[in-house]
Design an enzyme around this catalytic site. Sequence first.
Site, PDB file in Angstrom:
ATOM      1  N   GLU A 119      -7.597  12.797  -1.833  1.00 25.73           N
ATOM      2  CA  GLU A 119      -7.080  13.459  -0.539  1.00 25.73           C
ATOM      3  C   GLU A 119      -6.993  12.526   0.609  1.00 25.73           C
ATOM      4  O   GLU A 119      -6.087  12.350   1.591  1.00 25.73           O
ATOM      5  CB  GLU A 119      -8.303  14.518  -0.062  1.00 25.73           C
ATOM      6  CG  GLU A 119      -8.156  14.987   1.449  1.00 25.73           C
ATOM      7  CD  GLU A 119      -7.325  16.000   1.719  1.00 25.73           C
ATOM      8  OE1 GLU A 119      -6.569  16.508   0.722  1.00 25.73           O
ATOM      9  OE2 GLU A 119      -7.164  16.547   2.753  1.00 25.73           O
ATOM     10  N   GLY A 171     -14.311  -6.550  11.777  1.00 22.18           N
ATOM     11  CA  GLY A 171     -14.288  -5.641  10.613  1.00 22.18           C
ATOM     12  C   GLY A 171     -14.639  -6.191   9.172  1.00 22.18           C
ATOM     13  O   GLY A 171     -14.118  -5.633   8.561  1.00 22.18           O
ATOM     14  N   ASP A 205     -10.309   2.478   2.621  1.00 23.49           N
ATOM     15  CA  ASP A 205     -10.235   1.770   3.598  1.00 23.49           C
ATOM     16  C   ASP A 205     -11.061   2.516   4.823  1.00 23.49           C
ATOM     17  O   ASP A 205     -11.975   2.136   5.769  1.00 23.49           O
ATOM     18  CB  ASP A 205      -8.837   1.448   4.279  1.00 23.49           C
ATOM     19  CG  ASP A 205      -8.126   0.299   3.470  1.00 23.49           C
ATOM     20  OD1 ASP A 205      -8.686  -0.594   2.794  1.00 23.49           O
ATOM     21  OD2 ASP A 205      -6.819   0.292   3.369  1.00 23.49           O
ATOM     22  N   ASN A 231      -4.861   2.046  -1.844  1.00 20.14           N
ATOM     23  CA  ASN A 231      -5.647   0.449  -1.700  1.00 20.14           C
ATOM     24  C   ASN A 231      -6.408   0.328  -3.137  1.00 20.14           C
ATOM     25  O   ASN A 231      -6.854  -0.658  -3.476  1.00 20.14           O
ATOM     26  CB  ASN A 231      -6.542   0.171  -0.689  1.00 20.14           C
ATOM     27  CG  ASN A 231      -7.950   0.830  -0.791  1.00 20.14           C
ATOM     28  OD1 ASN A 231      -8.148   2.151  -1.515  1.00 20.14           O
ATOM     29  ND2 ASN A 231      -8.856   0.185   0.059  1.00 20.14           N
ATOM     30  N   ARG A 257       0.090   1.948  22.457  1.00 26.71           N
ATOM     31  CA  ARG A 257       1.168   1.375  23.344  1.00 26.71           C
ATOM     32  C   ARG A 257       2.417   2.375  23.510  1.00 26.71           C
ATOM     33  O   ARG A 257       2.952   2.460  24.462  1.00 26.71           O
ATOM     34  CB  ARG A 257       1.586  -0.121  22.875  1.00 26.71           C
ATOM     35  CG  ARG A 257       2.764  -0.713  23.584  1.00 26.71           C
ATOM     36  CD  ARG A 257       2.858  -2.021  22.856  1.00 26.71           C
ATOM     37  NE  ARG A 257       3.380  -2.005  21.701  1.00 26.71           N
ATOM     38  CZ  ARG A 257       3.699  -3.056  21.248  1.00 26.71           C
ATOM     39  NH1 ARG A 257       3.640  -4.716  21.652  1.00 26.71           N
ATOM     40  NH2 ARG A 257       4.053  -3.116  19.742  1.00 26.71           N
ATOM     41  N   THR A 258       3.082   2.892  22.209  1.00 29.73           N
ATOM     42  CA  THR A 258       3.940   3.770  22.289  1.00 29.73           C
ATOM     43  C   THR A 258       3.341   5.081  22.200  1.00 29.73           C
ATOM     44  O   THR A 258       2.970   5.354  21.120  1.00 29.73           O
ATOM     45  CB  THR A 258       4.900   3.389  20.932  1.00 29.73           C
ATOM     46  OG1 THR A 258       5.097   1.650  21.097  1.00 29.73           O
ATOM     47  CG2 THR A 258       6.345   3.880  21.032  1.00 29.73           C
ATOM     48  N   LYS A 305       4.520   7.508  19.214  1.00 27.37           N
ATOM     49  CA  LYS A 305       3.999   7.120  17.792  1.00 27.37           C
ATOM     50  C   LYS A 305       2.540   7.828  17.519  1.00 27.37           C
ATOM     51  O   LYS A 305       2.446   8.262  16.492  1.00 27.37           O
ATOM     52  CB  LYS A 305       4.000   5.652  17.439  1.00 27.37           C
ATOM     53  CG  LYS A 305       5.201   5.004  17.267  1.00 27.37           C
ATOM     54  CD  LYS A 305       5.001   3.855  16.294  1.00 27.37           C
ATOM     55  CE  LYS A 305       5.752   2.696  16.631  1.00 27.37           C
ATOM     56  NZ  LYS A 305       5.384   1.480  16.096  1.00 27.37           N
ATOM     57  N   MET A 365     -11.125  -3.827  13.935  1.00 23.24           N
ATOM     58  CA  MET A 365     -10.971  -3.801  12.373  1.00 23.24           C
ATOM     59  C   MET A 365     -10.448  -5.081  12.050  1.00 23.24           C
ATOM     60  O   MET A 365     -10.463  -5.376  10.718  1.00 23.24           O
ATOM     61  CB  MET A 365      -9.938  -2.581  12.084  1.00 23.24           C
ATOM     62  CG  MET A 365     -10.648  -1.205  12.134  1.00 23.24           C
ATOM     63  SD  MET A 365      -9.392   0.158  12.103  1.00 23.24           S
ATOM     64  CE  MET A 365      -8.738  -0.081  10.516  1.00 23.24           C
ATOM     65  N   LYS A 384       0.899  -1.447  -0.036  1.00 20.36           N
ATOM     66  CA  LYS A 384       0.174   0.004   0.053  1.00 20.36           C
ATOM     67  C   LYS A 384       0.846   1.406   0.015  1.00 20.36           C
ATOM     68  O   LYS A 384       0.464   2.244  -0.700  1.00 20.36           O
ATOM     69  CB  LYS A 384      -0.845   0.099   1.390  1.00 20.36           C
ATOM     70  CG  LYS A 384      -2.075  -1.008   1.040  1.00 20.36           C
ATOM     71  CD  LYS A 384      -3.266  -1.003   1.994  1.00 20.36           C
ATOM     72  CE  LYS A 384      -4.120  -1.917   1.881  1.00 20.36           C
ATOM     73  NZ  LYS A 384      -5.046  -1.911   2.887  1.00 20.36           N
TER      74      LYS A 384
HETATM   75  P1  ATR Z   1      -0.845  -1.743  10.924  1.00 15.59           P
HETATM   76  O1  ATR Z   1      -0.365  -1.224   9.640  1.00 15.59           O
HETATM   77  O2  ATR Z   1      -1.707  -2.948  10.358  1.00 15.59           O
HETATM   78  O3  ATR Z   1      -1.547  -0.601  11.457  1.00 15.59           O
HETATM   79  P2  ATR Z   1       1.448  -1.539  12.242  1.00 15.59           P
HETATM   80  O4  ATR Z   1       1.899  -0.318  11.429  1.00 15.59           O
HETATM   81  O5  ATR Z   1       2.551  -2.540  12.319  1.00 15.59           O
HETATM   82  O6  ATR Z   1       0.291  -2.212  11.621  1.00 15.59           O
HETATM   83  O7  ATR Z   1       0.921  -0.848  13.529  1.00 15.59           O
HETATM   84  C1  ATR Z   1       0.556  -2.034  14.506  1.00 15.59           C
HETATM   85  C2  ATR Z   1      -0.245  -1.241  15.615  1.00 15.59           C
HETATM   86  O8  ATR Z   1      -0.707  -2.415  16.663  1.00 15.59           O
HETATM   87  C3  ATR Z   1       0.570  -0.243  16.513  1.00 15.59           C
HETATM   88  O9  ATR Z   1      -0.022   0.876  16.971  1.00 15.59           O
HETATM   89  C4  ATR Z   1       1.223  -1.171  17.523  1.00 15.59           C
HETATM   90  O10 ATR Z   1       1.610  -0.527  18.667  1.00 15.59           O
HETATM   91  P3  ATR Z   1       3.182   0.175  18.767  1.00 15.59           P
HETATM   92  O11 ATR Z   1       3.230   1.577  17.897  1.00 15.59           O
HETATM   93  O12 ATR Z   1       3.321   0.499  20.240  1.00 15.59           O
HETATM   94  O13 ATR Z   1       3.996  -0.692  18.137  1.00 15.59           O
HETATM   95  C5  ATR Z   1      -0.073  -1.761  17.746  1.00 15.59           C
HETATM   96  N1  ATR Z   1       0.228  -3.052  18.597  1.00 15.59           N
HETATM   97  C6  ATR Z   1       0.876  -4.397  17.880  1.00 15.59           C
HETATM   98  N2  ATR Z   1       1.165  -5.134  18.907  1.00 15.59           N
HETATM   99  C7  ATR Z   1       0.692  -4.961  19.940  1.00 15.59           C
HETATM  100  C8  ATR Z   1       0.479  -5.261  21.210  1.00 15.59           C
HETATM  101  N3  ATR Z   1       1.125  -6.652  21.767  1.00 15.59           N
HETATM  102  N4  ATR Z   1       0.305  -4.454  22.406  1.00 15.59           N
HETATM  103  C9  ATR Z   1      -0.117  -3.510  21.986  1.00 15.59           C
HETATM  104  N5  ATR Z   1      -0.244  -2.754  20.967  1.00 15.59           N
HETATM  105  C10 ATR Z   1       0.189  -3.331  19.796  1.00 15.59           C
END
Ligand code: ATR
Length: 286
Positions: free
Chosen positions: A83, A254, A117, A92, A166-167, A170, A232, A68
């Site tokens: 946009e 989803g 999407d 997509n 989680r982070t 980001k 989703m 993508k």
């Molecule tokens: P996608 O393109 O499908 O969104 P991605 O870019 O890998 O996939 O993003 C995955 C998301 O799921 C992120 O927000 C990730 O959190 P981090 O930014 O902290 O890595 C979240 N994620 C994946 N595994 C996780 C877990 N075990 N616990 C909490 N969040 C998780």
Amino acid sequence: MTQHFIVIGNPIAHSKSPEIHTLFAAQSGIDISYQRQYCPDDAASLNAVIEAFFQGGGVGANVTVPFKQVAYDCCVARGGLSEHAKVAGAVNTLLLNQALLKNGTPIAQAIYGDNTDGQGLVNHITSLGWPLMGARVALIGAGGAARGVILPLIEAGIAELTLANRTLNKATALVTELSAASATINKQQIKTCTTDDLKGDFDTIINATSIGLSGDTLPLSDELKCHYAYDMMYGRELPFLQHFAVCGAQTSDGYGMLIGQAALSFERWTGHTIDVVQITKALQAH
Ligand code: ATR
């Protein structure tokens, strides 16, 4: 005359898109061929596949994992972006930019990218009867899936958005980036927090993380409540939905978003509007 479509991915054998688009064509009364297209995982191969498809008379292509973002780069260099694709940073749906073709631009330079999407999610939520206008929404995740739905949710008229991840950095970086990319996205309208710290009452909570793939569960606070919970992901047990169902919320996976984004691609390519509820029932009956 048969109109030709493909979905490009790697892997691609599992894709449900041919089945879905064949039902759309039957509902619309048009003759189409929709094939799965495997592509080696590099940008040069993707560009070659896309160019050969459109040079050969193809009408439209879907792009799925892992292409993508590369498809986005391809369209930046060629026929442009909608946009939604610009803000999502991902494409997509591919089609030819008819305005460029009329100007005499070669087909290979007129390949245009859209992203359906996020609007597919919004359309599915709306079809469930869950209100978005004025809603307080929490979105969990800050990856590609979350990025693609933020603009369509704001366009649907939500009152405020809390982005939890989680982070944390980001999530804050994503808000900064998206508010710079779109005048519709107001930084003040989006709060950020860690998933652990997500608390309070929301109308709708959406899980846009990839955690469902790992079998892990999100750390959801007891002080987090909602009327509607949406994941989703689809096609597997989703602890996120079970958590909120026990608390009395309405829930959805989803699958309807998958049909919704496909319907928008089909409409973009053919001009035919799809009755998504009818198609979803037909697919679920299979
Ligand atoms: P996608 O393109 O499908 O969104 P991605 O870019 O890998 O996939 O993003 C995955 C998301 O799921 C992120 O927000 C990730 O959190 P981090 O930014 O902290 O890595 C979240 N994620 C994946 N595994 C996780 C877990 N075990 N616990 C909490 N969040 C998780």
